[in-house]
Design a protein around this motif. Structure first.
Motif, short mmCIF file in Angstrom:
data_model
loop_
_atom_site.label_atom_id
_atom_site.label_comp_id
_atom_site.label_asym_id
_atom_site.label_seq_id
_atom_site.Cartn_x
_atom_site.Cartn_y
_atom_site.Cartn_z
N PHE A 305 0.83 -1.21 0.00
CA PHE A 305 0.00 0.00 0.00
C PHE A 305 0.86 1.26 0.00
O PHE A 305 0.56 2.23 -0.72
CB PHE A 305 -0.93 -0.01 1.22
CG PHE A 305 -1.76 1.24 1.33
CD1 PHE A 305 -2.89 1.41 0.53
CD2 PHE A 305 -1.41 2.27 2.20
CE1 PHE A 305 -3.65 2.57 0.62
CE2 PHE A 305 -2.16 3.42 2.28
CZ PHE A 305 -3.29 3.58 1.50
N GLU A 306 1.92 1.25 0.79
CA GLU A 306 2.78 2.43 0.86
C GLU A 306 3.43 2.72 -0.48
O GLU A 306 3.53 3.87 -0.90
CB GLU A 306 3.85 2.24 1.94
CG GLU A 306 4.73 3.47 2.15
CD GLU A 306 5.76 3.27 3.25
OE1 GLU A 306 6.56 4.20 3.48
OE2 GLU A 306 5.77 2.18 3.87
N GLY A 307 3.86 1.65 -1.18
CA GLY A 307 4.48 1.84 -2.49
C GLY A 307 3.50 2.39 -3.50
O GLY A 307 3.83 3.28 -4.30
N GLN A 308 2.25 1.87 -3.49
CA GLN A 308 1.24 2.36 -4.42
C GLN A 308 0.86 3.80 -4.12
O GLN A 308 0.71 4.62 -5.02
CB GLN A 308 0.01 1.46 -4.37
CG GLN A 308 0.26 0.03 -4.84
CD GLN A 308 -0.97 -0.85 -4.67
OE1 GLN A 308 -2.09 -0.37 -4.55
NE2 GLN A 308 -0.76 -2.16 -4.64
N ALA A 309 0.68 4.11 -2.83
CA ALA A 309 0.29 5.46 -2.43
C ALA A 309 1.39 6.48 -2.74
O ALA A 309 1.10 7.64 -3.06
CB ALA A 309 -0.05 5.48 -0.95
N SER A 310 2.63 6.03 -2.66
CA SER A 310 3.76 6.94 -2.93
C SER A 310 4.08 7.06 -4.40
O SER A 310 4.93 7.88 -4.79
CB SER A 310 5.00 6.47 -2.16
OG SER A 310 4.74 6.37 -0.77
N GLY A 311 3.44 6.23 -5.23
CA GLY A 311 3.71 6.27 -6.67
C GLY A 311 5.11 5.79 -7.03
O GLY A 311 5.72 6.28 -7.99
N ILE A 312 5.62 4.84 -6.28
CA ILE A 312 6.97 4.32 -6.52
C ILE A 312 7.01 3.54 -7.83
O ILE A 312 6.14 2.72 -8.12
CB ILE A 312 7.42 3.41 -5.36
CG1 ILE A 312 7.50 4.21 -4.06
CG2 ILE A 312 8.75 2.75 -5.65
CD1 ILE A 312 8.52 5.34 -4.10
N SER A 313 8.02 3.80 -8.64
CA SER A 313 8.17 3.10 -9.91
C SER A 313 8.94 1.79 -9.69
O SER A 313 10.02 1.79 -9.08
CB SER A 313 8.93 3.96 -10.91
OG SER A 313 9.35 3.21 -12.02
N PRO A 314 8.40 0.66 -10.19
CA PRO A 314 9.16 -0.59 -10.11
C PRO A 314 10.52 -0.51 -10.80
O PRO A 314 11.46 -1.18 -10.38
CB PRO A 314 8.24 -1.60 -10.82
CG PRO A 314 6.86 -1.03 -10.68
CD PRO A 314 7.05 0.46 -10.76
N ASP A 315 10.63 0.33 -11.82
CA ASP A 315 11.91 0.51 -12.51
C ASP A 315 12.99 0.99 -11.54
O ASP A 315 14.13 0.51 -11.58
CB ASP A 315 11.78 1.51 -13.65
CG ASP A 315 10.92 0.99 -14.80
OD1 ASP A 315 10.14 0.06 -14.57
OD2 ASP A 315 11.05 1.51 -15.92
N LEU A 316 12.62 1.93 -10.68
CA LEU A 316 13.59 2.46 -9.71
C LEU A 316 13.99 1.40 -8.69
O LEU A 316 15.15 1.34 -8.27
CB LEU A 316 13.00 3.68 -9.00
CG LEU A 316 12.73 4.91 -9.88
CD1 LEU A 316 12.11 6.03 -9.05
CD2 LEU A 316 14.02 5.40 -10.53
#
Length: 329
Positions: A305-316
């Motif tokens: 959830f934190e990753g989705q909410a923060s808009g984290i890119s899987p590429d990074l």
């Protein structure tokens, strides 16, 4: 089968001509073309993601023309039914005055299938692709029909507009060998696109190779050598996508819920072998692993959830893993 250095060089020359023919029709997108060729030559399916108007459909059609493959385009919509793509049994009059059922093939019966805006179809229709992509067969009633060889599914989706769409489940995403991001063109590329599309320019690629050549190269790529230490490097890379792995970077432990499954490393290795072959090399390098890791893993990391909410890119996140690996070598 790879029998000589001369045969390998012949394959490299053919790939070079293939890129040239695609480049005569498609403006820019060299990286996308390169990754698409990795996927095709490895015998896998690709998911292309980009905003409308970037030439995704034209690229796939051009590739099919240059390789003399039977091209079939399916526009996915919410009312599309599974039988609309796989085919269905129809009642047909027979010569004796009676009638019998005959299977009418759907658009899946081709060599290169463009599944346009795949996330606009319902899960029921999306799942109809699973058997075709994995087994290369279609089942209708009690009969199973084999699809033509070679068989590739190249699907597209728009990352911006999500209204009225059905996100692909992880099980189906995992069937795609690579997820290829189609980037926006540069200033000069935009000028060239305008010139070509608003003038009398027209063209089609020359035929460069065919299905038999594709199968030959695909088998040859499997014979590219893979050193034990390079395989260990790839295994460590995959394991570090899992947050419970001690070696995983802090960003993975913070933002990832589940890492990649075994298909992730299979995708990395198979495309790395193709990349080595396209460069005229007989052995996979660390650079091949690093180059193929992002498109092979970006759709296989499930963020929390934190990753989705923060808009984290899987590429990074994959790049963080690669940086950690390099610093520990």
């Amino acid at each position: 089968m790879l029998e000589s250095k001369e045969q390998l060089q012949g394959w490299v020359d053919t790939v070079h001509r293939l890129k040239e023919e695609i480049g005569r029709i498609i403006v820019g997108q060299q990286e996308v073309t390169e990754q698409l060729l990795w996927c095709i030559l490895a015998g896998g399916h690709a998911l292309l993601e980009g905003i409308p108007g970037l030439g995704k459909t034209m690229l796939v059609r051009t590739l099919a023309d240059a390789l003399e493959l039977q091209f079939s385009r399916i526009q996915f919509t919410p009312d599309l039914m599974p039988s609309d793509i796989t085919g269905t049994n129809i009642l047909q009059p027979s010569d004796g005055g009676g009638s019998r059922f005959r299977f009418q093939q759907g658009p899946l019966f081709g060599n290169l299938i463009l599944a346009d805006e795949i996330n606009r179809a319902t899960p029921k229709t999306q799942s109809a692709l699973l058997e075709a992509m994995q087994e290369q067969t279609v089942t209708a009633g009690t009969e199973t029909y084999r699809l033509p060889r070679p068989f590739f599914v190249l699907a597209t989706q728009n990352p911006l507009e999500q209204e009225g769409t059905y996100p692909l489940p992880e099980a189906q995403l995992d069937r795609f060998l690579l997820k290829i991001n189609v980037s926006f063109p540069s200033r000069e590329e935009l000028k060239e696109i305008v010139i070509r599309t608003t003038s009398a320019f027209s063209g089609s690629p020359d035929k460069v190779a065919g299905g038999a050549w594709l199968e030959e190269v695909r088998q040859g790529a499997k014979e590219i050598l893979l050193a034990e230490e390079v395989l260990d490097y790839a295994v460590r890379l995959l394991l570090m996508t899992h947050p419970e792995e001690p070696e995983a970077p802090g960003s993975v432990k913070q933002y990832v819920r589940f890492g990649s499954g075994p298909r992730g490393i299979q995708s990395i290795i198979s495309t790395a072998k193709v990349r080595a072959l396209m460069a005229g090399r007989l052995q996979v390098s660390y650079g091949d692993i690093r180059a193929t890791a992002v498109p092979a893993l970006r759709h296989r990391l499930i963020l929390n959830f934190e990753g989705q909410a923060s808009g984290i890119s899987p590429d990074l996140l994959v790049q963080d893993i690669l940086d950690r690996l390099e610093s520990s070598r």
